[in-house]
Write a protein that holds these residues in place. Sequence first.
Motif, PDB file in Angstrom:
ATOM      1  N   VAL A  27       0.836  -1.199   0.000  1.00  6.85           N
ATOM      2  CA  VAL A  27       0.000   0.000   0.000  1.00  6.85           C
ATOM      3  C   VAL A  27       0.878   1.259   0.000  1.00  6.85           C
ATOM      4  O   VAL A  27       0.610   2.224  -0.740  1.00  6.85           O
ATOM      5  CB  VAL A  27      -0.942  -0.007   1.221  1.00  6.85           C
ATOM      6  CG1 VAL A  27      -1.610   1.355   1.396  1.00  6.85           C
ATOM      7  CG2 VAL A  27      -1.999  -1.086   1.064  1.00  6.85           C
ATOM      8  N   MET A  28       1.922   1.269   0.813  1.00  2.58           N
ATOM      9  CA  MET A  28       2.816   2.428   0.870  1.00  2.58           C
ATOM     10  C   MET A  28       3.456   2.704  -0.493  1.00  2.58           C
ATOM     11  O   MET A  28       3.520   3.857  -0.943  1.00  2.58           O
ATOM     12  CB  MET A  28       3.908   2.193   1.919  1.00  2.58           C
ATOM     13  CG  MET A  28       3.427   2.200   3.358  1.00  2.58           C
ATOM     14  SD  MET A  28       4.754   1.756   4.502  1.00  2.58           S
ATOM     15  CE  MET A  28       5.920   3.078   4.199  1.00  2.58           C
ATOM     16  N   PHE A  29       3.931   1.661  -1.136  1.00  6.35           N
ATOM     17  CA  PHE A  29       4.575   1.831  -2.444  1.00  6.35           C
ATOM     18  C   PHE A  29       3.578   2.364  -3.471  1.00  6.35           C
ATOM     19  O   PHE A  29       3.875   3.316  -4.205  1.00  6.35           O
ATOM     20  CB  PHE A  29       5.145   0.483  -2.902  1.00  6.35           C
ATOM     21  CG  PHE A  29       5.739   0.521  -4.288  1.00  6.35           C
ATOM     22  CD1 PHE A  29       6.990   1.090  -4.494  1.00  6.35           C
ATOM     23  CD2 PHE A  29       5.057   0.007  -5.372  1.00  6.35           C
ATOM     24  CE1 PHE A  29       7.548   1.136  -5.771  1.00  6.35           C
ATOM     25  CE2 PHE A  29       5.596   0.052  -6.646  1.00  6.35           C
ATOM     26  CZ  PHE A  29       6.840   0.618  -6.842  1.00  6.35           C
ATOM     27  N   ASP A  30       2.391   1.782  -3.523  1.00  2.07           N
ATOM     28  CA  ASP A  30       1.379   2.216  -4.488  1.00  2.07           C
ATOM     29  C   ASP A  30       0.952   3.658  -4.243  1.00  2.07           C
ATOM     30  O   ASP A  30       0.780   4.448  -5.191  1.00  2.07           O
ATOM     31  CB  ASP A  30       0.160   1.305  -4.425  1.00  2.07           C
ATOM     32  CG  ASP A  30       0.423  -0.076  -5.018  1.00  2.07           C
ATOM     33  OD1 ASP A  30       1.503  -0.257  -5.620  1.00  2.07           O
ATOM     34  OD2 ASP A  30      -0.443  -0.958  -4.886  1.00  2.07           O
ATOM     35  N   ALA A  31       0.767   4.006  -2.977  1.00  5.80           N
ATOM     36  CA  ALA A  31       0.344   5.368  -2.653  1.00  5.80           C
ATOM     37  C   ALA A  31       1.423   6.378  -3.026  1.00  5.80           C
ATOM     38  O   ALA A  31       1.125   7.472  -3.524  1.00  5.80           O
ATOM     39  CB  ALA A  31       0.011   5.472  -1.171  1.00  5.80           C
ATOM     40  N   ALA A  32       2.678   6.013  -2.803  1.00  4.37           N
ATOM     41  CA  ALA A  32       3.777   6.928  -3.122  1.00  4.37           C
ATOM     42  C   ALA A  32       3.923   7.125  -4.625  1.00  4.37           C
ATOM     43  O   ALA A  32       4.108   8.242  -5.110  1.00  4.37           O
ATOM     44  CB  ALA A  32       5.086   6.394  -2.518  1.00  4.37           C
ATOM     45  N   ILE A  33       3.822   6.042  -5.398  1.00  4.12           N
ATOM     46  CA  ILE A  33       3.968   6.131  -6.855  1.00  4.12           C
ATOM     47  C   ILE A  33       2.851   6.949  -7.479  1.00  4.12           C
ATOM     48  O   ILE A  33       3.070   7.787  -8.361  1.00  4.12           O
ATOM     49  CB  ILE A  33       3.999   4.709  -7.460  1.00  4.12           C
ATOM     50  CG1 ILE A  33       5.357   4.048  -7.233  1.00  4.12           C
ATOM     51  CG2 ILE A  33       3.683   4.741  -8.942  1.00  4.12           C
ATOM     52  CD1 ILE A  33       6.472   4.583  -8.101  1.00  4.12           C
ATOM     53  N   THR A  34       1.628   6.713  -7.033  1.00  4.37           N
ATOM     54  CA  THR A  34       0.473   7.373  -7.664  1.00  4.37           C
ATOM     55  C   THR A  34       0.262   8.792  -7.159  1.00  4.37           C
ATOM     56  O   THR A  34      -0.573   9.520  -7.711  1.00  4.37           O
ATOM     57  CB  THR A  34      -0.805   6.552  -7.399  1.00  4.37           C
ATOM     58  OG1 THR A  34      -0.980   6.386  -5.984  1.00  4.37           O
ATOM     59  CG2 THR A  34      -0.719   5.192  -8.062  1.00  4.37           C
ATOM     60  N   GLU A  35       0.996   9.210  -6.153  1.00  4.29           N
ATOM     61  CA  GLU A  35       0.830  10.560  -5.617  1.00  4.29           C
ATOM     62  C   GLU A  35       1.126  11.623  -6.668  1.00  4.29           C
ATOM     63  O   GLU A  35       0.602  12.741  -6.601  1.00  4.29           O
ATOM     64  CB  GLU A  35       1.723  10.756  -4.400  1.00  4.29           C
ATOM     65  CG  GLU A  35       1.426  12.041  -3.637  1.00  4.29           C
ATOM     66  CD  GLU A  35       2.339  12.214  -2.437  1.00  4.29           C
ATOM     67  OE1 GLU A  35       1.951  12.936  -1.509  1.00  4.29           O
ATOM     68  OE2 GLU A  35       3.444  11.642  -2.441  1.00  4.29           O
ATOM     69  N   VAL A  36       1.943  11.282  -7.669  1.00  3.06           N
ATOM     70  CA  VAL A  36       2.291  12.244  -8.711  1.00  3.06           C
ATOM     71  C   VAL A  36       1.060  12.722  -9.467  1.00  3.06           C
ATOM     72  O   VAL A  36       1.050  13.822 -10.047  1.00  3.06           O
ATOM     73  CB  VAL A  36       3.309  11.609  -9.685  1.00  3.06           C
ATOM     74  CG1 VAL A  36       2.659  10.476 -10.476  1.00  3.06           C
ATOM     75  CG2 VAL A  36       3.878  12.642 -10.641  1.00  3.06           C
ATOM     76  N   LEU A  37      -0.008  11.919  -9.462  1.00  3.33           N
ATOM     77  CA  LEU A  37      -1.218  12.291 -10.197  1.00  3.33           C
ATOM     78  C   LEU A  37      -2.007  13.387  -9.503  1.00  3.33           C
ATOM     79  O   LEU A  37      -2.849  14.037 -10.137  1.00  3.33           O
ATOM     80  CB  LEU A  37      -2.108  11.060 -10.397  1.00  3.33           C
ATOM     81  CG  LEU A  37      -1.525   9.967 -11.303  1.00  3.33           C
ATOM     82  CD1 LEU A  37      -2.422   8.735 -11.291  1.00  3.33           C
ATOM     83  CD2 LEU A  37      -1.358  10.490 -12.722  1.00  3.33           C
ATOM     84  N   ASP A  38      -1.757  13.598  -8.208  1.00  2.90           N
ATOM     85  CA  ASP A  38      -2.479  14.654  -7.486  1.00  2.90           C
ATOM     86  C   ASP A  38      -2.364  16.001  -8.194  1.00  2.90           C
ATOM     87  O   ASP A  38      -3.367  16.627  -8.576  1.00  2.90           O
ATOM     88  CB  ASP A  38      -1.922  14.795  -6.060  1.00  2.90           C
ATOM     89  CG  ASP A  38      -2.415  13.688  -5.142  1.00  2.90           C
ATOM     90  OD1 ASP A  38      -2.880  12.664  -5.670  1.00  2.90           O
ATOM     91  OD2 ASP A  38      -2.328  13.857  -3.922  1.00  2.90           O
TER      92      ASP A  38
END
Length: 1093
Positions: free
Chosen positions: A690-701
Amino acid sequence: MRWSVMLFGLGFGLFFAQITPSGSQQGFNDVDVRKWAENFGANLYRLSTYFSGADLLRTEYKENNNWQIVKMNGTEMVQKFAKDMFDNLASKRSAVESLTHQAEEANKAHDYDANIELQYPNAMLINKKDDKGNPVHPRLAPDFMLKENEHFNDIPVNMEQSDVQVPVNVYNEAPDVLNAVKWSKNLDPVFIDNGKKDPTLTWQYFGSSTGFFRQYPGIEWEPGANDIDEYDCRNRGWYIQAATSPKDIVIVVDRSGSMKGLRLEIAKQTVDTIIDTMSDNDFFNVIAFNKDVTYIEKCFVNTLVQATSDNKELLKNGVRQLQADGMANFETSLDAAFQMLRDFNNTGQGSWCNQAIMVITDGAPRNYEQIFRRYNHPDRRVRVFSYLIGREVGESAPVKWMACANKGYYTQIATLADVQENVMKYIHVLSRPMVIRRAHGTIWTNVYMDSSVSEGLALMTTVARPVFDMKNQTSLEGNLLGVVGIDVPVSELMKLAPPLKMGVNGYAFVITNNGYILTHPDLRPTVVMEPGGDPITKPNYNSVDLGEVEISDTEEKLRTSMVKRETGSLTMKVQEHLDNMKRVMVHYNSYYFTKIDETPFSLGIAIPSPYGQFFVQGTVKDRSKGLDPLRKGATGPVLAKWKYCQLTTAEANNMTQLDAIVRYLENDNKGSAKSPVIAKQCNRELVDHVMFDAAITEVLDSYWIAVKGNSTKHGIQQVFVGTKGGVTRFYSYLEHPDEMTERDFINKTKNTIQATYYKRAAELGPGYFVYSVPFDQGLSNDTNFVVTASTAIFLQKGGPRAVAAVAGLQMNHESFSNLFFAATAKCADSTRPEDCISCDEDDDVDCYLLDDGGYIVVSEQSEDIGRFYGEIDGTMMSEMEELGLYDKIDLIDYQGMCRTTSADSTAAASRLLNPIMNLIGYVLWWSKELVVLLAQFSLYNLLSGQFEYTSAGSGPEYAPCDKGVTLYKANFSINKEMGFDGYMDCNDCQKSFSIKLVPKSNLILLAVGSSCPCNLVSNFDLVPQEVSYGSNDTLLCERRLSQKERRRPDKCYNYHAKEDPKKCGRASSLVVSPLLLLLTLLFTVKEAFLPRT
C-alpha cells in the motif's frame, strides 16, 4: 455465408473488385473508413492518455527503480493460505469443544426435577408488555437489555447473556424443556470467554434435543410467516450432521386403499419430513406399494441417489402425486427395499455407514419375519423405523415388531401435528453408537445464508459437535442431549487469501468433500428475477458443484483432485463471464490446490496466464516518508475492502483500514511503544505494498489538478487510478461532485483488481484503452450518462511483464459521440470525391461504434446505445462472426432460475386442500373425529407455512434450471490495419459494409449500407434461455443418475455391541402447548368457515 468477394485484409493487401449490379448499393471507400478509424482512434487515445495521466504514471514507475518483476509461486501460496485458514478455523473448533465440555459437565451436575418451575428469557417474549405495562408472561418475559452491535450488523444484542427460543410445536414450560434450559444456562460464561479469545466469532448456540435453541449473544427473536415461530433447531443441517453419521435410507410408503384421505396426507408429510433430515453425505430413495411396488422417480429404479437439493425436491414432488387404492403387499415392498440397499452397497457407492428402511403404513397383517431373517439377521445392520399412521388403527403389533426386532424405533403418528416430533426420534436412535462410544466428532456444514447479517457476512458455514449424556447411570442408553455450534462467516475465512496476492483476474475458492462450493467468485446465491424486484434466494444455492462454475473442467480433473484432497496444479483454457453473463473473457488459468487440514474442505486458487504469473514487488526504502502519500488529499486515497490489519470490534468502530495502517506506521516511525493490537496484527507485506502504491500514484495529485482547465470542453467528469495493492486515487472535474453521473463509481470499484474496469484492461493488454457504456442505456429515458475508459499500466524489465495499476476516466457520452462523428465527417480520399460519405449526414449509411462484446457504444439512433448489435441487425452480426471478427462463445449457467407454470406453483397448496375435500365423502366415518381433524389440518398448515391459497393474482413462481447463453468476443488477432469490406447478397439487392478496428482500443467501427433491407438472419439478443433436455427418458435418467467423485466423511459410527435394542418406541399422541392449540383452533375457524376474499 452470403457475401461477395470484396475483401481487404487478412494480411494479403489485395483488392478483389466486383461490378455492382443494377439495384445494388454502392460500396464504401476503404480509404475513408480506414482513416475515420485511425483519426478517431488517435484523437481518442491522446485525450484518454492526457486526462488520465497514464503516460505520466508509466514514466513515474520507470524512473522509480524500487520495484522488480517477481514470478508467482502458486503452490507455495495456496499452501500458505490453507495453513492460515486451518489456524483460523482451529480457534473455532477449540471454542466449540469448550462448549461441548461445559454442556456435558453442567448436565452431569444437574438433578432432574419433574416439578420444576423456572424463569428464563424466552427470545420471543422478552421485553413484551401487555396493555397494563406488565410482562406478557410472568416467568418468560423479563426485561432484557439489548444494544446495537456493529459486529452483529447493528442488530440489538445482549453481550452479557444468551436467551432461549422455543418453536411453536414445543411447550415452553414442559419439564424436559425447563430442566435442559436450567443446566444449559451454564454455557453463558463459555460463550463470553470464547468471544474474548477470538473476537471474530459471531453466533454461538446450543440446540437441545428437547427442541429449544439457546443463542449467544441474546437477541429478540422475530417470528416467521403468519407470526408463527416454526424454527426447530433439530431439523437443521448442522444439528443432524453432528448428531448422526452418514446414512443410506429407503423410505417405503403404503398407498393401499386403507390409506385414503387424511392418512395418506400424514404419510406424505412424514416422507417430506424424513427427506428434510438428509444431507449431501446421505443417499436415499422412496418406493410406494399396494399390490405392486412403484418407484416414485422412474429414473431411480433399484438404486439410491445422493440427497442433493434437486433429488430431494424431485422425490418430494413425486410423493405428492400418490393416490391410494388396492391391497397392500408388504412382502414385495420389503424385499425390494432390502435388495436395493444390498445391491447399491455392492456398487461401492453410498455412505458405507448407517443403513435404514423407513416403513410408513396404517397397519400390517403380520410381521414378515422370514424376510427380515433372510436379509438382516443375525447382525441386523439395517435398522428399521416404522411409522404407524392414524388415530384408530389395528394390526399395530406387527408394525412395532419390525422396528424392535431390527434395532430401530416404532412410533404412531395420529395427526399431522405429530409428524415433526416423531420423525426426529430416528435421529437419536442413529446417534446411539456414537454417544455410547463417546465419539465427539466435529462437523462443518455446507455454505448457507444468514439473513440476520450484512451482505459481507451473509454466507456462513457452521462448526458443530454433539453433546452427550455423560452420567454413569445413563451412559449405555446413548442419550443425545443436543448439539453446540458456532457460525463462521465465509468472508472472514477468505480474508486470509487476500485478492492482491493473486492479482487481477486471479481468485481463491473452497469446496467440500462432495465437490460443492463453499465460496467462489461465481457463486450467486440470490437473483433478481424482475426489473426493480427484490433478490430471491435460490433453493439450491448451497449445492452448487465446482463443475458448474469451473465449466471448462470438462474432464473434472481439477474437481477430482480437490475432492481427493490432493496437492497439485494444472492449467486449463477457461471462459470467464463478466457483468452478469453479458461479457466473456477467454484465457488460460493455472490452478493450484491443496487440502485444509481437519476440515472437509479443499482450497484452490486460479491465476491467469501469462500476465498473472508475475507481479510487481515494490519497496519503500525510507519508511518514515511513507505516511504523507497515505494522508487524504484532493485525490484520496481510498483502500479496498480487504484485510490489511486485524482489528477488534472496538477498533473497527473507530478506524478504517487506512487509519489502522497510518497508526501502525506512526508508531513504527516514532519507535515508541506500539498499539499491541495494531502493531501485532497488521500484515507488513500488504502495508508495504500500500505504501509503495500510494507513493507512486501521488504524482497524479498535482497533474490532474493542472489539466483540469481543459476538461470541461471535452466532457471529462472524473479520472481515477487503481493499483494492485488496493489503492484508489480519483479526482472529479465537476464543480459540484454530486452532479456526477455515477457518483458511487469509486465506492463500487474500490476493490480495484476485482472491478470490471480493471479486469478488462488487464485482459486486453498494454497500450490499449477499454471503453464501455452502461448496458441498454439507450432504452432508458436518461440521456446523461458516461463512457468509462481504462488502460493497464504494464511494467517490464527486459523479461516478463506484469500489471501494476490501471488508470482511467469517465466522460460524457455526448462529448464522446461528438468526437466520433467529427472524425467520420471528413472525406479522406481526395482522388475519389464522388465516393465521399459521412456517418452523421449521409442517409445511405449507418455507422456504429461497437465494443469487444458487440455492444453499441455510439450510434446515430440514441435508443441503440448499450444494446447488443445483434438486436439491431442479426444478419450483419452473423456476418461478422463468419468473417472471424467476433467469436461466438456458448455458455451454460447451471445456477439459473426459471419461471414455473401456474400448475406447478399451486401444487403444494392444492395438495393440502385435497384432504379437506375428501372429508365430504367420509363425514359419517369421521364425525367423531371432526374437531381433531380440523385442528390438525390447521396445525399442519401453520407449521408448513403453506396454508394460503394460490390465486391468479399471486406473484410468479421460480425454480432452478440450466440456462444457455451465447456471448461474443472480438478477435483482435486479425489484421489491424485493413479490416473487412464487402457485400452481402440480400434477396433483390446487395448490402455493402466496411469494418475497421479503432487503434489502441477495444472498439470496432462499422459502416453499413442502409438502403438495402437485409433480414436473412433474424435479430437476436443475449438473454439466457432455459436449456431443454427434451423428452428422451434415457438422456434424462443418465443426467439424473450421474454420480460425480466425492469423498466420504472420515468416520462412521453405526454399531455398538452394548446398545440396547429394546428401547424401540411406543405409540404417541398429540401434545402441544396451550398457545399453539389456541392458535390452531382460531385459525381453523377462520380457514374453514369464513369466506375468502
